[in-house]
Write a protein that holds these residues in place. Structure first.
Motif, mmCIF file in Angstrom:
data_model
loop_
_atom_site.group_PDB
_atom_site.id
_atom_site.type_symbol
_atom_site.label_atom_id
_atom_site.label_comp_id
_atom_site.label_asym_id
_atom_site.label_seq_id
_atom_site.Cartn_x
_atom_site.Cartn_y
_atom_site.Cartn_z
ATOM 1 N N MET A 119 126.376 38.439 -20.975
ATOM 2 C CA MET A 119 126.910 39.465 -20.054
ATOM 3 C C MET A 119 126.191 40.794 -20.305
ATOM 4 O O MET A 119 126.251 41.336 -21.408
ATOM 5 N N PRO A 120 125.477 41.345 -19.304
ATOM 6 C CA PRO A 120 124.642 42.515 -19.549
ATOM 7 C C PRO A 120 125.411 43.830 -19.614
ATOM 8 O O PRO A 120 124.913 44.800 -20.173
ATOM 9 N N LEU A 121 126.616 43.904 -19.016
ATOM 10 C CA LEU A 121 127.343 45.162 -18.931
ATOM 11 C C LEU A 121 128.789 44.947 -19.346
ATOM 12 O O LEU A 121 129.471 44.063 -18.833
ATOM 13 N N VAL A 122 129.256 45.788 -20.270
ATOM 14 C CA VAL A 122 130.650 45.762 -20.708
ATOM 15 C C VAL A 122 131.221 47.162 -20.538
ATOM 16 O O VAL A 122 130.590 48.154 -20.935
ATOM 17 N N THR A 123 132.392 47.241 -19.946
ATOM 18 C CA THR A 123 133.072 48.508 -19.707
ATOM 19 C C THR A 123 134.091 48.769 -20.803
ATOM 20 O O THR A 123 134.927 47.910 -21.094
ATOM 21 N N ILE A 124 134.026 49.949 -21.417
ATOM 22 C CA ILE A 124 135.043 50.361 -22.373
ATOM 23 C C ILE A 124 135.425 51.802 -22.089
ATOM 24 O O ILE A 124 134.664 52.541 -21.443
ATOM 25 N N ASN A 125 136.600 52.213 -22.555
ATOM 26 C CA ASN A 125 137.078 53.580 -22.384
ATOM 27 C C ASN A 125 137.442 54.163 -23.737
ATOM 28 O O ASN A 125 137.843 53.442 -24.663
ATOM 29 N N ALA A 126 137.326 55.468 -23.846
ATOM 30 C CA ALA A 126 137.496 56.141 -25.127
ATOM 31 C C ALA A 126 138.889 55.960 -25.711
ATOM 32 O O ALA A 126 139.054 55.942 -26.930
ATOM 33 N N ASP A 127 139.910 55.849 -24.860
ATOM 34 C CA ASP A 127 141.289 55.782 -25.348
ATOM 35 C C ASP A 127 141.805 54.352 -25.468
ATOM 36 O O ASP A 127 143.006 54.136 -25.569
ATOM 37 N N GLU A 128 140.911 53.380 -25.459
ATOM 38 C CA GLU A 128 141.308 51.979 -25.577
ATOM 39 C C GLU A 128 140.569 51.331 -26.749
ATOM 40 O O GLU A 128 139.447 51.716 -27.067
ATOM 41 N N PRO A 129 141.181 50.323 -27.386
ATOM 42 C CA PRO A 129 140.471 49.604 -28.455
ATOM 43 C C PRO A 129 139.311 48.799 -27.884
ATOM 44 O O PRO A 129 139.314 48.416 -26.717
ATOM 45 N N LEU A 130 138.309 48.565 -28.707
ATOM 46 C CA LEU A 130 137.165 47.776 -28.254
ATOM 47 C C LEU A 130 137.609 46.345 -27.958
ATOM 48 O O LEU A 130 138.383 45.757 -28.719
ATOM 49 N N PRO A 131 137.132 45.769 -26.862
ATOM 50 C CA PRO A 131 137.455 44.361 -26.589
ATOM 51 C C PRO A 131 136.947 43.478 -27.725
ATOM 52 O O PRO A 131 135.815 43.652 -28.199
ATOM 53 N N PRO A 132 137.751 42.524 -28.194
ATOM 54 C CA PRO A 132 137.322 41.676 -29.314
ATOM 55 C C PRO A 132 135.997 40.952 -29.052
ATOM 56 O O PRO A 132 135.191 40.780 -29.971
ATOM 57 N N ARG A 133 135.764 40.569 -27.802
ATOM 58 C CA ARG A 133 134.545 39.825 -27.504
ATOM 59 C C ARG A 133 133.295 40.682 -27.614
ATOM 60 O O ARG A 133 132.178 40.154 -27.743
ATOM 61 N N LEU A 134 133.484 42.012 -27.600
ATOM 62 C CA LEU A 134 132.321 42.896 -27.605
ATOM 63 C C LEU A 134 131.559 42.805 -28.922
ATOM 64 O O LEU A 134 130.324 42.790 -28.941
ATOM 65 N N THR A 135 132.284 42.750 -30.019
ATOM 66 C CA THR A 135 131.621 42.627 -31.311
ATOM 67 C C THR A 135 130.824 41.327 -31.392
ATOM 68 O O THR A 135 129.697 41.298 -31.896
ATOM 69 N N ALA A 136 131.400 40.263 -30.857
ATOM 70 C CA ALA A 136 130.701 38.973 -30.857
ATOM 71 C C ALA A 136 129.456 39.029 -29.981
ATOM 72 O O ALA A 136 128.409 38.471 -30.336
ATOM 73 N N LEU A 137 129.553 39.699 -28.842
ATOM 74 C CA LEU A 137 128.385 39.837 -27.970
ATOM 75 C C LEU A 137 127.272 40.613 -28.662
ATOM 76 O O LEU A 137 126.092 40.255 -28.567
ATOM 77 N N ALA A 138 127.656 41.679 -29.350
ATOM 78 C CA ALA A 138 126.659 42.476 -30.069
ATOM 79 C C ALA A 138 126.012 41.658 -31.181
ATOM 80 O O ALA A 138 124.790 41.704 -31.379
#
Length: 326
Positions: free
Chosen positions: A1-20
């Motif tokens: 997935m090339p683009l992930v949306t996150i916001n400053a006041d929300e926790p990082l999506p768990p899948r994001l660390t795995a993608l990185a």
């Protein structure tokens, strides 16, 4: 997935660390930060439906940053783009103060993802997003030094003092900053200085100085800072010689020129995706060391009129025929 949306006041999506962590070797991880006027909570003003989207809504200032940076191609090594949203609406002084707080949240996200990906991240930020990016550099812990490889600031809504503090922060060791300026933004720089208070100093629209070491050198003596004035003819000629042809004439006033003028994102893409092919010291030697004076773009048409009037024949200026030469 090339683009992930996150916001400053929300926790990082768990899948994001795995993608990185699963990024192929050499694939970039790039954070994109919007500026003043956006709000991820309001669809009509959401950056995730605008510049930070792969398919932005039709608008005169809408351009897909992730696509312009080479994402959305489907290539296995295209990397990961992070669309970082934050609440940037309301009164300017309130949004300016909030941007500093948001920088702490960004620093946490950068630290976590850079470690998971085992590589430095890139950051590109416009307007007040530049303040967020610089605040994040100040907030990075010392053991996260090198987590940010390069930062590109577009029409930065920030002052020299906080920028110098960011460069000197322990977590910013090894980070290179490219400050994209233009005299098209002079009115916005002036307004920010007036509205947010003169004691803060001058805006980054005039950069931190010319090239080279020392108190008057590039980045105020910091070797990891480069000012690039994109409406300067000599700068544009130098960039064209490197294969980055910037199209269209500069406007008299524009806050969005650094990401709307065709050809500029090719430069940003190279700086963030292939840093080894465009070293900062090498680029600094090719570009003009000084910034044009403030208001020079606004004054140019008036100076042209005055010059034309001064050089008009006497008969045209007065209606009388000039006396014959003796």
């Amino acid at each position: 997935m090339p683009l992930v949306t996150i916001n400053a006041d929300e926790p990082l999506p768990p899948r994001l660390t795995a993608l990185a962590a699963g990024l192929p070797e050499g694939a970039p991880l790039i954070f994109m930060l919007h500026g003043y006027g956006f709000s991820p909570r309001r669809h009509a003003h959401s950056p995730h439906a605008h510049i930070l989207s792969l398919t932005p809504r039709k608008h005169r200032s809408a351009r897909s940053w992730p696509r312009a940076l080479g994402f959305g191609t489907g290539a296995p090594d295209e990397g990961l783009a992070i669309a970082f949203g934050w609440e940037a609406r309301g009164r300017l002084h309130e949004a300016y103060a909030r941007a500093d707080e948001v920088g702490v949240a960004l620093a946490c996200a950068i630290t976590r993802l850079a470690r998971a990906a085992r590589r430095p991240v890139g950051v590109i930020a416009h307007s007040l997003g530049a303040r967020v990016a610089l605040a994040a550099l100040r907030a990075l812990p010392a053991d996260a030094a090198g987590a940010v490889g390069r930062v590109i600031l577009l029409s930065a809504a920030e002052f020299r003092g906080p920028a110098l503090a960011a460069l000197d922060a322990p977590g910013a060791r090894g980070t290179e900053v490219f400050n994209i300026t233009t005299r098209e933004n002079d009115l916005f720089d002036f307004a920010m200085e007036r509205w947010l208070g003169a004691p803060r100093g001058s805006a980054l629209g005039h950069g931190l100085g010319g090239h080279g070491p020392g108190p008057h050198g590039q980045g105020g003596g910091r070797r990891n800072w480069l000012d690039i004035q994109i409406d300067d003819p000599a700068t544009l000629t130098a960039l064209a010689g490197l294969g980055h042809l910037v199209q269209g004439a500069p406007a008299r006033v524009s806050h969005y020129s650094p990401y709307l003028r065709p050809g500029l994102f090719g430069l940003y893409r190279m700086l963030l995706r292939r840093p080894g092919e465009m070293p900062l010291p090498w680029l600094a030697e090719l570009l003009p060391a000084e910034q044009a004076p403030r208001w020079s773009r606004l004054r140019a048409p008036l100076d042209g009129v005055i010059s034309a009037l001064r050089h008009r024949p006497v008969a045209a200026r007065t209606g009388r025929t000039a006396p014959p030469a003796p």
